[in-house]
Design a protein around this motif. Structure first.
Motif, PDB file in Angstrom:
ATOM      1  N   TYR A  73       4.386  15.904  -1.533  1.00  0.00           N
ATOM      2  CA  TYR A  73       3.932  17.113  -2.220  1.00  0.00           C
ATOM      3  C   TYR A  73       2.465  17.406  -1.911  1.00  0.00           C
ATOM      4  CZ  TYR A  73       2.059  19.911  -6.057  1.00  0.00           C
ATOM      5  OH  TYR A  73       1.391  20.851  -6.784  1.00  0.00           O
ATOM      6  N   THR A  74       1.614  16.402  -2.023  1.00  0.00           N
ATOM      7  CA  THR A  74       0.185  16.633  -1.804  1.00  0.00           C
ATOM      8  C   THR A  74      -0.110  16.945  -0.343  1.00  0.00           C
ATOM      9  OG1 THR A  74      -0.163  14.242  -1.621  1.00  0.00           O
ATOM     10  CG2 THR A  74      -0.576  15.252  -3.762  1.00  0.00           C
ATOM     11  N   GLU A  75       0.562  16.255   0.576  1.00  0.00           N
ATOM     12  CA  GLU A  75       0.244  16.447   1.986  1.00  0.00           C
ATOM     13  C   GLU A  75       0.825  17.735   2.546  1.00  0.00           C
ATOM     14  OE1 GLU A  75       1.369  13.003   4.179  1.00  0.00           O
ATOM     15  OE2 GLU A  75      -0.314  11.800   3.407  1.00  0.00           O
ATOM     16  N   ARG A  76       1.932  18.220   1.970  1.00  0.00           N
ATOM     17  CA  ARG A  76       2.556  19.439   2.498  1.00  0.00           C
ATOM     18  C   ARG A  76       2.189  20.665   1.671  1.00  0.00           C
ATOM     19  NH1 ARG A  76       8.808  18.414   3.386  1.00  0.00           N
ATOM     20  NH2 ARG A  76       8.657  20.605   3.950  1.00  0.00           N
ATOM     21  N   ASP A  77       2.636  20.680   0.432  1.00  0.00           N
ATOM     22  CA  ASP A  77       2.478  21.890  -0.370  1.00  0.00           C
ATOM     23  C   ASP A  77       1.033  22.162  -0.754  1.00  0.00           C
ATOM     24  OD1 ASP A  77       5.153  22.036  -0.125  1.00  0.00           O
ATOM     25  OD2 ASP A  77       5.628  21.883  -2.247  1.00  0.00           O
ATOM     26  N   VAL A  78       0.322  21.140  -1.189  1.00  0.00           N
ATOM     27  CA  VAL A  78      -1.047  21.359  -1.657  1.00  0.00           C
ATOM     28  C   VAL A  78      -1.928  21.848  -0.523  1.00  0.00           C
ATOM     29  CG1 VAL A  78      -3.088  20.246  -2.620  1.00  0.00           C
ATOM     30  CG2 VAL A  78      -0.836  19.729  -3.546  1.00  0.00           C
ATOM     31  N   ARG A  79      -1.802  21.248   0.633  1.00  0.00           N
ATOM     32  CA  ARG A  79      -2.637  21.658   1.766  1.00  0.00           C
ATOM     33  C   ARG A  79      -2.288  23.056   2.266  1.00  0.00           C
ATOM     34  NH1 ARG A  79      -3.749  16.109   5.114  1.00  0.00           N
ATOM     35  NH2 ARG A  79      -5.881  15.831   4.350  1.00  0.00           N
ATOM     36  N   VAL A 122      -4.255  25.392  -0.577  1.00  0.00           N
ATOM     37  CA  VAL A 122      -5.705  25.362  -0.736  1.00  0.00           C
ATOM     38  C   VAL A 122      -6.285  24.297   0.181  1.00  0.00           C
ATOM     39  CG1 VAL A 122      -5.665  23.682  -2.625  1.00  0.00           C
ATOM     40  CG2 VAL A 122      -7.560  25.307  -2.470  1.00  0.00           C
ATOM     41  N   ASN A 123      -7.502  24.529   0.619  1.00  0.00           N
ATOM     42  CA  ASN A 123      -8.169  23.583   1.510  1.00  0.00           C
ATOM     43  C   ASN A 123      -8.780  22.450   0.696  1.00  0.00           C
ATOM     44  OD1 ASN A 123      -9.402  22.352   3.689  1.00  0.00           O
ATOM     45  ND2 ASN A 123     -11.151  23.758   3.713  1.00  0.00           N
ATOM     46  N   ILE A 124      -8.049  21.355   0.611  1.00  0.00           N
ATOM     47  CA  ILE A 124      -8.548  20.175  -0.088  1.00  0.00           C
ATOM     48  C   ILE A 124      -8.745  19.069   0.935  1.00  0.00           C
ATOM     49  CG2 ILE A 124      -8.046  18.412  -1.821  1.00  0.00           C
ATOM     50  CD1 ILE A 124      -6.453  20.444  -3.365  1.00  0.00           C
ATOM     51  N   SER A 125      -9.984  18.698   1.155  1.00  0.00           N
ATOM     52  CA  SER A 125     -10.281  17.688   2.174  1.00  0.00           C
ATOM     53  C   SER A 125      -9.955  16.282   1.668  1.00  0.00           C
ATOM     54  CB  SER A 125     -11.757  17.769   2.589  1.00  0.00           C
ATOM     55  OG  SER A 125     -12.599  17.616   1.455  1.00  0.00           O
ATOM     56  N   ASP A 126     -10.112  16.065   0.376  1.00  0.00           N
ATOM     57  CA  ASP A 126      -9.883  14.738  -0.199  1.00  0.00           C
ATOM     58  C   ASP A 126      -8.634  14.770  -1.068  1.00  0.00           C
ATOM     59  OD1 ASP A 126      -9.978  12.216  -1.207  1.00  0.00           O
ATOM     60  OD2 ASP A 126     -11.853  12.474  -2.325  1.00  0.00           O
ATOM     61  N   LEU A 127      -7.475  14.465  -0.459  1.00  0.00           N
ATOM     62  CA  LEU A 127      -6.234  14.499  -1.222  1.00  0.00           C
ATOM     63  C   LEU A 127      -6.172  13.410  -2.279  1.00  0.00           C
ATOM     64  CD1 LEU A 127      -3.543  15.300   1.499  1.00  0.00           C
ATOM     65  CD2 LEU A 127      -4.420  16.805  -0.273  1.00  0.00           C
ATOM     66  N   HIS A 142     -15.292  23.132 -13.522  1.00  0.00           N
ATOM     67  CA  HIS A 142     -14.115  23.616 -14.248  1.00  0.00           C
ATOM     68  C   HIS A 142     -13.339  24.668 -13.461  1.00  0.00           C
ATOM     69  CE1 HIS A 142     -16.954  26.843 -15.313  1.00  0.00           C
ATOM     70  NE2 HIS A 142     -15.884  27.573 -15.568  1.00  0.00           N
ATOM     71  N   LYS A 143     -14.018  25.391 -12.559  1.00  0.00           N
ATOM     72  CA  LYS A 143     -13.315  26.380 -11.743  1.00  0.00           C
ATOM     73  C   LYS A 143     -12.346  25.697 -10.784  1.00  0.00           C
ATOM     74  CE  LYS A 143     -16.920  29.936 -11.907  1.00  0.00           C
ATOM     75  NZ  LYS A 143     -17.868  30.750 -11.103  1.00  0.00           N
ATOM     76  N   THR A 144     -12.753  24.560 -10.240  1.00  0.00           N
ATOM     77  CA  THR A 144     -11.859  23.801  -9.365  1.00  0.00           C
ATOM     78  C   THR A 144     -10.672  23.266 -10.154  1.00  0.00           C
ATOM     79  OG1 THR A 144     -13.720  23.162  -7.943  1.00  0.00           O
ATOM     80  CG2 THR A 144     -11.704  21.840  -7.778  1.00  0.00           C
ATOM     81  N   VAL A 145     -10.926  22.792 -11.369  1.00  0.00           N
ATOM     82  CA  VAL A 145      -9.839  22.310 -12.223  1.00  0.00           C
ATOM     83  C   VAL A 145      -8.833  23.431 -12.479  1.00  0.00           C
ATOM     84  CG1 VAL A 145      -9.236  21.396 -14.487  1.00  0.00           C
ATOM     85  CG2 VAL A 145     -11.268  20.554 -13.316  1.00  0.00           C
ATOM     86  N   SER A 146      -9.345  24.615 -12.788  1.00  0.00           N
ATOM     87  CA  SER A 146      -8.466  25.753 -13.048  1.00  0.00           C
ATOM     88  C   SER A 146      -7.632  26.085 -11.818  1.00  0.00           C
ATOM     89  CB  SER A 146      -9.308  26.971 -13.452  1.00  0.00           C
ATOM     90  OG  SER A 146      -8.486  28.093 -13.697  1.00  0.00           O
ATOM     91  N   ARG A 147      -8.250  26.037 -10.642  1.00  0.00           N
ATOM     92  CA  ARG A 147      -7.533  26.332  -9.402  1.00  0.00           C
ATOM     93  C   ARG A 147      -6.467  25.274  -9.136  1.00  0.00           C
ATOM     94  NH1 ARG A 147     -11.616  26.744  -6.547  1.00  0.00           N
ATOM     95  NH2 ARG A 147     -11.636  24.838  -5.300  1.00  0.00           N
ATOM     96  N   TRP A 148      -6.807  24.016  -9.375  1.00  0.00           N
ATOM     97  CA  TRP A 148      -5.835  22.946  -9.143  1.00  0.00           C
ATOM     98  C   TRP A 148      -4.682  23.010 -10.137  1.00  0.00           C
ATOM     99  CZ3 TRP A 148      -8.976  17.885  -7.728  1.00  0.00           C
ATOM    100  CH2 TRP A 148      -9.636  18.103  -6.516  1.00  0.00           C
ATOM    101  N   LEU A 149      -4.959  23.402 -11.372  1.00  0.00           N
ATOM    102  CA  LEU A 149      -3.870  23.595 -12.341  1.00  0.00           C
ATOM    103  C   LEU A 149      -2.926  24.701 -11.874  1.00  0.00           C
ATOM    104  CD1 LEU A 149      -5.540  23.319 -15.862  1.00  0.00           C
ATOM    105  CD2 LEU A 149      -3.713  21.871 -14.965  1.00  0.00           C
ATOM    106  N   SER A 150      -3.472  25.740 -11.288  1.00  0.00           N
ATOM    107  CA  SER A 150      -2.638  26.824 -10.760  1.00  0.00           C
ATOM    108  C   SER A 150      -1.728  26.328  -9.650  1.00  0.00           C
ATOM    109  CB  SER A 150      -3.520  27.970 -10.241  1.00  0.00           C
ATOM    110  OG  SER A 150      -4.217  28.583 -11.298  1.00  0.00           O
ATOM    111  N   ILE A 151      -2.238  25.382  -8.847  1.00  0.00           N
ATOM    112  CA  ILE A 151      -1.422  24.805  -7.779  1.00  0.00           C
ATOM    113  C   ILE A 151      -0.239  24.052  -8.370  1.00  0.00           C
ATOM    114  CG2 ILE A 151      -1.400  23.073  -5.937  1.00  0.00           C
ATOM    115  CD1 ILE A 151      -4.327  23.817  -5.398  1.00  0.00           C
TER     116      ILE A 151
END
Length: 387
Positions: free
Chosen positions: A173-179, A182-187, A218-227
Motif C-alpha cells: 500500500y505505501t509503496e504503490r498507492d501512497v507514492r 503524493v511525493n513522500i520521500s520517507d515512506l 499539521h498541514k502534512t498530517v491533514s494531507r496524509w489523513l486524506s490519503i
C-alpha cells in the motif's frame, strides 16, 4: 466462493444504469465480485501496462471489441476514458454495459462526477462482513477472532496468517498507492503515521498533536489523513451538530475500515494479546461501526453515521440517521451487562427527546434483550435497518 451481499443490488441497478462503479480498498474483492456476477463481460485491468497504454493512446480502439459488456479494473488510471464512456453510454443506451472498479476513492469519484453523473450506479465494497462469513468454515464464537484477523478475502481464501498478510499489505500500500498520490520521500515516516493513527482509533482527531509526535506540521498530517481516506484505509466519523442547547465538540473521530490492519499496526501478534491490550475497547467499537457500515454499503446506501459528545464528556458512540430518525448506539466490549453501560444513552435520549426504544446497546456478550433504557444486542446479532 463466498457470495457477497452486495451482488443482488449491483445486478438490480445494472439493469437501470449504463455504468456500474465499484470502489473499495485494495484486495477487498472488487475484481472477483464483478467477474463473478458479469461472467460474459470482457475484462481489462489498467494496472497492466499494455492495457493502460492502449487506453491512453487510443481510447476508442480500447473500448471496441466486446459484445456483452466490459469490466475496466482500476479505471481511475486513465481519466480520459470516462468522457468516451459517457459518449458511448448516451449513444447506445444499453444498461449495464460498463463496469468500472477503483481503489482510490476520491480520484475515482471525481472523474465519475465530472463525466458520468446521472449515468452510473455507485457502490462501495469493503472486505467481508461478519454476516457473509458467519456460516462458513471461518465462523467463530469470539469477536476477538474477527478483530484480530480482519476481513480481507485473500487472508481467508489462501489461509494466510494475519501476521504474514498485513505487513505485506502495508508495504504494498505505501509503496504503490501512497507514492502515486503524493511525493513522500520517507515512506517509513508514513508508516509511523499509520501506527500513530491506529493508536488513536475512536479518539478525536488532533492534527497538531499527531504532527508533534511525528515531527511534521499539521498541514502534512491533514494531507496524509486524506490519503488514508482516498485509499479506503481509514475514515473520519463526524460529530452530530444538533446541540440541544449544549456545547458540543466538533472534531471528528478516527477509525480504520479493517481492524485486522489496525491490530497489525499496533503490533498485536496474536488473538490472546488483544485481551489485555489498551486499545481493545476502541478496536471493538471500530469493529461494530464498520460492520454496521457494511450493512448499508451492501444495500447501495451511503450510511449517515455520526457520534455525539458535549463539552461535559457526555457521549454516544454512534448515531445512525436513517429514514428521518436518529438511532443512538452505545458500544461496549464487555461480555457482562452493567447498568453504567446505559448512562450515555440515557443522557442523550433525555436532551434529544428521543424514545429509548430507538436506542441500542451493543456489547460483547450473547443475550438480546429489549429493556426500557435501550435494546440490548450482542455483537453477532446487530440491528438491521430495512430499506
Amino acid at each position: 466462493m463466498i457470495k457477497r451481499a452486495i451482488s443482488e443490488k449491483i445486478l438490480q441497478l445494472a439493469g437501470k444504469y449504463p455504468v456500474v462503479s465499484v470502489t473499495g480498498p485494495r484486495q477487498s474483492g472488487k475484481t472477483t465480485l464483478v467477474r463473478d456476477i458479469f461472467p460474459e463481460y470482457r475484462y481489462v485491468s489498467l494496472e497492466r501496462p499494455t492495457d493502460r497504454a492502449l487506453a491512453e493512446e487510443d481510447p476508442e480502439a480500447f473500448l471496441q471489441g466486446y459484445e456483452k459488456g466490459i469490466i475496466i479494473d482500476e479505471a481511475q488510471y486513465v481519466p480520459r476514458l470516462f468522457s468516451y464512456i459517457q459518449v458511448l453510454a448516451d449513444e447506445r443506451k444499453r444498461n449495464g454495459e460498463f463496469v468500472l472498479t477503483g481503489s482510490q476513492h476520491f480520484l475515482f469519484m471525481e472523474k465519475i462526477a465530472q463525466s458520468l453523473a446521472g449515468r452510473v450506479a455507485v457502490f462501495n465494497l469493503l472486505p467481508f462482513s461478519f454476516e457473509e462469513i458467519k456460516n462458513t468454515p471461518w465462523s467463530n464464537q469470539d469477536y476477538e477472532y474477527y478483530i484480530f484477523n480482519g476481513f480481507f478475502p485473500r487472508l481467508y481464501d489462501q489461509d494466510i496468517a494475519p501476521t504474514d498478510y498485513y505487513p505485506n499489505y502495508i508495504q504494498t500500500y505505501t509503496e504503490r498507492d501512497v507514492r502515486q498520490l503524493v511525493n513522500i520521500s520517507d515512506l517509513s515516516a508514513f508508516q509511523r503515521f499509520l501506527q500513530i493513527c491506529a493508536g488513536r482509533i475512536g479518539q478525536l482527531v488532533n492534527l497538531s498533536q499527531i504532527g508533534t509526535d511525528l515531527g511534521i506540521d499539521h498541514k502534512t498530517v491533514s494531507r496524509w489523513l486524506s490519503i488514508l481516506q482516498t485509499g479506503f484505509q481509514a475514515f473520519l466519523l463526524q460529530p452530530y451538530f444538533e446541540n440541544f442547547n449544549k456545547r458540543i465538540l466538533k472534531a471528528p473521530k478516527l477509525y480504520f475500515y479493517d481492524t485486522g490492519l489496525a491490530c497489525s499496526l499496533l503490533g498485536i501478534q496474536n488473538r490472546e494479546q488483544l485481551d489485555t491490550h489498551f486499545a481493545k475497547g476502541a478496536l471493538f467499537e471500530n469493529f461494530i461501526i464498520v460492520e454496521l457500515m457494511k450493512q448499508f454499503f451492501n444495500k447501495g446506501i451511503r450510511p449517515q453515521f455520526y457520534f455525539w459528545r458535549d463539552s461535559s464528556g457526555h457521549e454516544v458512540d454512534l448515531l445512525v440517521d436513517f429514514g428521518g430518525m436518529q438511532f443512538p448506539i452505545e458500544i461496549k466490549s464487555g461480555r457482562t451487562l452493567n447498568s453504567s453501560f446505559f448512562d450515555g444513552l440515557d443522557y442523550f435520549n433525555k436532551v434529544a427527546g428521543l424514545d429509548p426504544r430507538n436506542g441500542y446497546l451493543i456489547y460483547g456478550g450473547k443475550e438480546s434483550q429489549n429493556r426500557s433504557r435501550a435494546n440490548v444486542r450482542p455483537w453477532n446479532h446487530l440491528p438491521v435497518w430495512s430499506v
